[in-house]
Design an enzyme around this catalytic site. Structure first.
Site, PDB file in Angstrom:
ATOM      1  N   THR A 270      50.919   8.664  26.796  1.00 23.14           N
ATOM      2  CA  THR A 270      49.892   8.545  25.593  1.00 23.14           C
ATOM      3  C   THR A 270      49.818   6.790  25.503  1.00 23.14           C
ATOM      4  OG1 THR A 270      50.506  10.372  24.806  1.00 23.14           O
ATOM      5  CG2 THR A 270      49.615   8.779  23.144  1.00 23.14           C
TER       6      THR A 270
ATOM      7  N   ASN B 154      56.189 -19.675  35.399  1.00 24.29           N
ATOM      8  CA  ASN B 154      56.426 -19.812  33.996  1.00 24.29           C
ATOM      9  C   ASN B 154      57.731 -20.859  33.835  1.00 24.29           C
ATOM     10  OD1 ASN B 154      57.872 -17.813  35.917  1.00 24.29           O
ATOM     11  ND2 ASN B 154      59.028 -17.292  34.650  1.00 24.29           N
TER      12      ASN B 154
ATOM     13  N   CYS C 210      63.854 -14.395  30.243  1.00 28.42           N
ATOM     14  CA  CYS C 210      63.989 -13.299  30.732  1.00 28.42           C
ATOM     15  C   CYS C 210      65.598 -13.107  31.093  1.00 28.42           C
ATOM     16  CB  CYS C 210      63.401 -12.585  31.480  1.00 28.42           C
ATOM     17  SG  CYS C 210      61.572 -13.227  31.570  1.00 28.42           S
TER      18      CYS C 210
ATOM     19  N   THR D 152      56.006  -7.006  33.006  1.00 32.54           N
ATOM     20  CA  THR D 152      56.974  -6.415  34.170  1.00 32.54           C
ATOM     21  C   THR D 152      56.435  -5.063  34.733  1.00 32.54           C
ATOM     22  OG1 THR D 152      58.575  -7.497  32.979  1.00 32.54           O
ATOM     23  CG2 THR D 152      59.748  -5.456  34.365  1.00 32.54           C
TER      24      THR D 152
ATOM     25  N   HIS E  28      52.052 -10.584  25.099  1.00 30.23           N
ATOM     26  CA  HIS E  28      52.725 -11.493  24.176  1.00 30.23           C
ATOM     27  C   HIS E  28      52.829 -13.079  24.787  1.00 30.23           C
ATOM     28  CE1 HIS E  28      56.761 -11.949  26.196  1.00 30.23           C
ATOM     29  NE2 HIS E  28      56.270 -10.493  26.949  1.00 30.23           N
TER      30      HIS E  28
ATOM     31  N   GLN F 250      51.192 -16.574  32.860  1.00 34.64           N
ATOM     32  CA  GLN F 250      51.080 -17.741  32.111  1.00 34.64           C
ATOM     33  C   GLN F 250      49.723 -18.291  32.168  1.00 34.64           C
ATOM     34  OE1 GLN F 250      53.669 -18.828  30.634  1.00 34.64           O
ATOM     35  NE2 GLN F 250      55.127 -17.251  31.071  1.00 34.64           N
TER      36      GLN F 250
HETATM   37  N1  PMP Z   1      55.606 -12.727  34.887  1.00 29.19           N
HETATM   38  C1  PMP Z   1      55.764 -13.987  34.517  1.00 29.19           C
HETATM   39  C2  PMP Z   1      55.034 -14.987  35.169  1.00 29.19           C
HETATM   40  C3  PMP Z   1      56.368 -14.098  33.210  1.00 29.19           C
HETATM   41  O1  PMP Z   1      56.573 -15.179  32.600  1.00 29.19           O
HETATM   42  C4  PMP Z   1      56.777 -12.793  32.271  1.00 29.19           C
HETATM   43  C5  PMP Z   1      57.478 -12.975  31.022  1.00 29.19           C
HETATM   44  N2  PMP Z   1      58.536 -13.654  31.132  1.00 29.19           N
HETATM   45  C6  PMP Z   1      56.486 -11.590  32.889  1.00 29.19           C
HETATM   46  C7  PMP Z   1      55.898 -11.582  34.240  1.00 29.19           C
HETATM   47  C8  PMP Z   1      56.975 -10.463  32.304  1.00 29.19           C
HETATM   48  O2  PMP Z   1      55.980 -10.071  31.092  1.00 29.19           O
HETATM   49  P1  PMP Z   1      56.457  -8.810  30.261  1.00 29.19           P
HETATM   50  O3  PMP Z   1      57.387  -9.739  29.240  1.00 29.19           O
HETATM   51  O4  PMP Z   1      55.312  -8.424  29.551  1.00 29.19           O
HETATM   52  O5  PMP Z   1      57.233  -7.878  30.737  1.00 29.19           O
END
Ligand code: PMP
Length: 372
Positions: A225, A139, A312, A72, A189, A167
């Site tokens: 940091t 995604n 999300c 993000t 993650h 992805q």
């Molecule tokens: N881009 C895509 C295509 C995602 O699937 C996601 C996670 N849902 C993100 C960005 C955001 O990643 P993060 O959870 O590391 O902020």
């Protein structure tokens, strides 16, 4: 209680034991990576080893890897830091891309692929330095975007390319993407690393200004940091993920078997993006007449974790914006769930999902069940 079955790997992946070990070990490292003494140098070593591993996965020089708090932040930094006057982004991007100020959405086809002619037209319509942002794979549908073609069009208009490869990491080779895009976003993650860390890969030719200022870290490209332990976990996960591409064939067989079973069972079910090249692990399936949220809750009661649209924004009642952008009618878009498989998914898990899908559908006619 039914055995828990996790089929939501596009939301987040289970932490790999090697990544967990790396995080725990790095938590014991005392120094600040910017300190010159031996404690600082030890923390710096942890960060730089991880940078090397992420760079290797991405097929880039380690100096181009800027660690962030996740994709993000990387997406936001890419879009807002690009030294351009126009930002053209595919209409199916992650909200962290679509939220960029003044971005112009580029339509996608019904197949879930960016409309290349529309992109060309939009780039030609106005002068001025531009950024094009297109994800490597979506995604929600798993549809793989034609990054090479997008790059060629962007180059024809001297536009810079950003690619959200979140992805794709661990599922597709990244070098063809990082070879074409000036800016690339990654998230730990989604490949078995810890949540809360990611990277923006900044190519040497990127016309880009850091957005988080106030410190010299990350070669002055991201102040603050470094999250040493999380970065260590990212590095360990990236190292392990280089072997994940071998999984694609097995996952594709399982995913296709699942989709075939559902489509055979219900002629009105729809698998979105099925005709397009897709990630092997992802299925986006509409169950006619049953709201996605209702399905997600019913699956959850049966111990199976899937999601409605993007995780999300789970909890939302609105139809998937990705499917709406593809021109999927609202009644279909609001009944679509995403099923995303992972390294531990077994044939039995697919059978269990399909059985439950049939049960939920059969129950759908009963009054206690909310329709879409
Ligand atoms: N881009 C895509 C295509 C995602 O699937 C996601 C996670 N849902 C993100 C960005 C955001 O990643 P993060 O959870 O590391 O902020």
């Amino acid at each position: 209680m039914p055995r828990a079955l996790y089929l939501d790997h596009n939301a987040t992946t289970p932490l790999r034991p090697v990544a967990r070990d790396a995080v725990v070990a790095a938590l014991e490292v005392t120094g600040n990576p910017s300190s010159v003494h031996r404690f600082g140098r030890e923390a710096r070593r942890v960060v730089e080893e991880a940078r090397f591993a992420v760079a290797e996965l991405a097929g880039v020089d380690p100096s181009s890897v800027v660690f962030t708090s996740g994709a993000t932040e990387a997406n936001w930094a890419a879009l807002s830091g690009a030294a351009v006057t126009r930002r053209l982004v595919s209409a199916i991007e992650h909200p962290s891309v679509l939220a960029a100020e003044g971005c112009v959405p580029v339509p996608v086809t019904r197949a879930g692929v960016i409309d290349l002619e529309a992109l060309d037209r939009l780039l030609a319509a106005e002068p001025g330095p531009a950024l094009v942002s297109v994800m490597a794979a979506n995604n929600e549908t798993g549809v793989i975007q034609p990054v090479a073609e997008v790059a060629a069009i962007a180059q024809g208009h001297r536009a810079m390319l950003h690619c959200d490869a979140v992805q794709a990491a661990g599922r597709l080779p990244l070098a063809p993407i990082t070879g074409q895009a000036a800016l690339v976003s990654l998230s730990a993650h989604k490949l078995g690393g810890p949540r809360g860390v990611g990277a923006l890969i900044v190519g040497g030719d990127a016309r880009w200004r850091p957005t988080l200022r106030g410190g010299g870290q990350e070669l002055r490209r991201r102040a603050g940091t470094e999250a040493v332990a999380l970065i260590a976990g990212f590095g360990a996960a990236a190292r392990a993920a280089t072997n994940d591409l071998d999984q694609a064939g097995r996952l594709c067989v399982l995913r296709d078997r699942m989709e075939d079973a559902v489509l055979t069972d219900c002629a009105d079910a729809v698998v979105h993006g099925r005709g397009s090249p897709r990630l092997a692990n992802t299925a986006c399936i509409s169950m006619p007449g049953v709201a996605a949220e209702t399905q997600v809750m019913a699956f959850d009661l049966a111990g199976i974790a899937v999601s409605a649209g993007a995780a999300c924004s789970s909890g939302k009642v609105a139809a998937s914006q990705v499917l709406m952008a593809m021109g999927v009618p609202e009644d279909q878009a609001s009944t679509a769930i995403r099923v995303s498989l992972g390294g531990q998914t077994k044939p039995d898990d697919i059978d269990r999902f399909v059985d439950e899908w049939r049960t939920i559908r059969a129950r759908a006619g009963q009054p206690a069940f909310a329709a879409a």
